[in-house]
Design a protein around this motif. Structure first.
Motif, mmCIF file in Angstrom:
data_model
loop_
_atom_site.group_PDB
_atom_site.id
_atom_site.type_symbol
_atom_site.label_atom_id
_atom_site.label_comp_id
_atom_site.label_asym_id
_atom_site.label_seq_id
_atom_site.Cartn_x
_atom_site.Cartn_y
_atom_site.Cartn_z
ATOM 1 N N ASP A 1 15.190 -43.250 -2.608
ATOM 2 C CA ASP A 1 15.231 -42.340 -3.758
ATOM 3 C C ASP A 1 15.135 -40.879 -3.320
ATOM 4 N N ALA A 2 14.291 -40.601 -2.330
ATOM 5 C CA ALA A 2 14.153 -39.222 -1.838
ATOM 6 C C ALA A 2 15.451 -38.755 -1.189
ATOM 7 N N LEU A 3 16.062 -39.612 -0.397
ATOM 8 C CA LEU A 3 17.337 -39.234 0.225
ATOM 9 C C LEU A 3 18.389 -38.962 -0.849
ATOM 10 N N TRP A 4 18.422 -39.785 -1.856
ATOM 11 C CA TRP A 4 19.379 -39.591 -2.957
ATOM 12 C C TRP A 4 19.096 -38.271 -3.674
ATOM 13 N N GLU A 5 17.821 -38.030 -3.969
ATOM 14 C CA GLU A 5 17.415 -36.819 -4.698
ATOM 15 C C GLU A 5 17.777 -35.546 -3.938
ATOM 16 N N PHE A 6 17.655 -35.595 -2.611
ATOM 17 C CA PHE A 6 17.925 -34.415 -1.785
ATOM 18 C C PHE A 6 19.313 -34.471 -1.152
ATOM 19 N N PHE A 7 20.224 -35.204 -1.804
ATOM 20 C CA PHE A 7 21.627 -35.268 -1.379
ATOM 21 C C PHE A 7 21.760 -35.668 0.088
ATOM 22 N N PHE A 8 20.950 -36.669 0.491
ATOM 23 C CA PHE A 8 20.996 -37.262 1.828
ATOM 24 C C PHE A 8 20.581 -36.288 2.922
ATOM 25 N N ASP A 9 19.842 -35.248 2.564
ATOM 26 C CA ASP A 9 19.304 -34.295 3.535
ATOM 27 C C ASP A 9 17.996 -34.874 4.070
ATOM 28 N N GLU A 10 18.055 -35.414 5.289
ATOM 29 C CA GLU A 10 16.900 -36.095 5.873
ATOM 30 C C GLU A 10 15.701 -35.170 6.004
ATOM 31 N N GLU A 11 15.942 -33.936 6.404
ATOM 32 C CA GLU A 11 14.843 -32.983 6.597
ATOM 33 C C GLU A 11 14.075 -32.742 5.290
ATOM 34 N N LYS A 12 14.803 -32.517 4.218
ATOM 35 C CA LYS A 12 14.151 -32.279 2.932
ATOM 36 C C LYS A 12 13.431 -33.529 2.443
ATOM 37 N N ALA A 13 14.024 -34.688 2.665
ATOM 38 C CA ALA A 13 13.385 -35.944 2.268
ATOM 39 C C ALA A 13 12.092 -36.148 3.051
ATOM 40 N N ILE A 14 12.092 -35.816 4.321
ATOM 41 C CA ILE A 14 10.885 -35.945 5.144
ATOM 42 C C ILE A 14 9.827 -34.958 4.670
ATOM 43 N N GLN A 15 10.223 -33.726 4.375
ATOM 44 C CA GLN A 15 9.260 -32.738 3.882
ATOM 45 C C GLN A 15 8.620 -33.221 2.585
ATOM 46 N N TRP A 16 9.422 -33.766 1.687
ATOM 47 C CA TRP A 16 8.892 -34.303 0.440
ATOM 48 C C TRP A 16 7.918 -35.445 0.730
ATOM 49 N N ALA A 17 8.311 -36.348 1.621
ATOM 50 C CA ALA A 17 7.482 -37.514 1.928
ATOM 51 C C ALA A 17 6.163 -37.104 2.577
ATOM 52 N N VAL A 18 6.196 -36.124 3.451
ATOM 53 C CA VAL A 18 4.958 -35.641 4.076
ATOM 54 C C VAL A 18 4.054 -35.050 3.002
ATOM 55 N N GLY A 19 4.619 -34.340 2.069
ATOM 56 C CA GLY A 19 3.833 -33.806 0.951
ATOM 57 C C GLY A 19 3.214 -34.918 0.121
ATOM 58 N N GLN A 20 3.969 -35.976 -0.121
ATOM 59 C CA GLN A 20 3.464 -37.126 -0.863
ATOM 60 C C GLN A 20 2.336 -37.798 -0.089
ATOM 61 N N HIS A 21 2.515 -37.922 1.219
ATOM 62 C CA HIS A 21 1.515 -38.568 2.057
ATOM 63 C C HIS A 21 0.192 -37.783 2.020
ATOM 64 N N SER A 22 0.306 -36.452 2.059
ATOM 65 C CA SER A 22 -0.914 -35.649 2.049
ATOM 66 C C SER A 22 -1.643 -35.792 0.708
ATOM 67 N N LEU A 23 -0.908 -36.065 -0.357
ATOM 68 C CA LEU A 23 -1.524 -36.296 -1.650
ATOM 69 C C LEU A 23 -2.229 -37.647 -1.706
ATOM 70 N N LEU A 24 -1.727 -38.603 -0.918
ATOM 71 C CA LEU A 24 -2.285 -39.945 -0.928
ATOM 72 C C LEU A 24 -3.520 -40.079 -0.072
ATOM 73 N N VAL A 25 -3.702 -39.174 0.876
ATOM 74 C CA VAL A 25 -4.831 -39.267 1.820
ATOM 75 C C VAL A 25 -6.086 -38.690 1.238
#
Length: 64
Positions: free
Chosen positions: A40-64
């Protein structure tokens, strides 16, 4: 006009993209993000891996 006629096949998450993001984030147990979340993140960021990773790292920091 048939929109599918213009598709270059670039509308699917590739295994390579998925693996690259998993290499950075770790598996679901480590990252807290499912394969669907990554897709879903890759789709949302038009398959931009870097942006998807940045989003995911932000999500991870919220979960910790």
């Amino acid at each position: 006009m048939d929109d599918d006629a213009l598709s270059d096949g670039g509308d699917e998450v590739t295994e390579e993209q998925h693996e690259q993001i998993r290499n950075v984030l770790g598996d679901e147990g480590v990252s807290g993000l499912s394969d669907k979340d990554i897709k879903d993140a890759l789709w949302e960021f038009f398959f931009d891996e870097e942006k998807a990773i940045q989003w995911a790292v932000g999500q991870h920091s919220l979960l910790v």
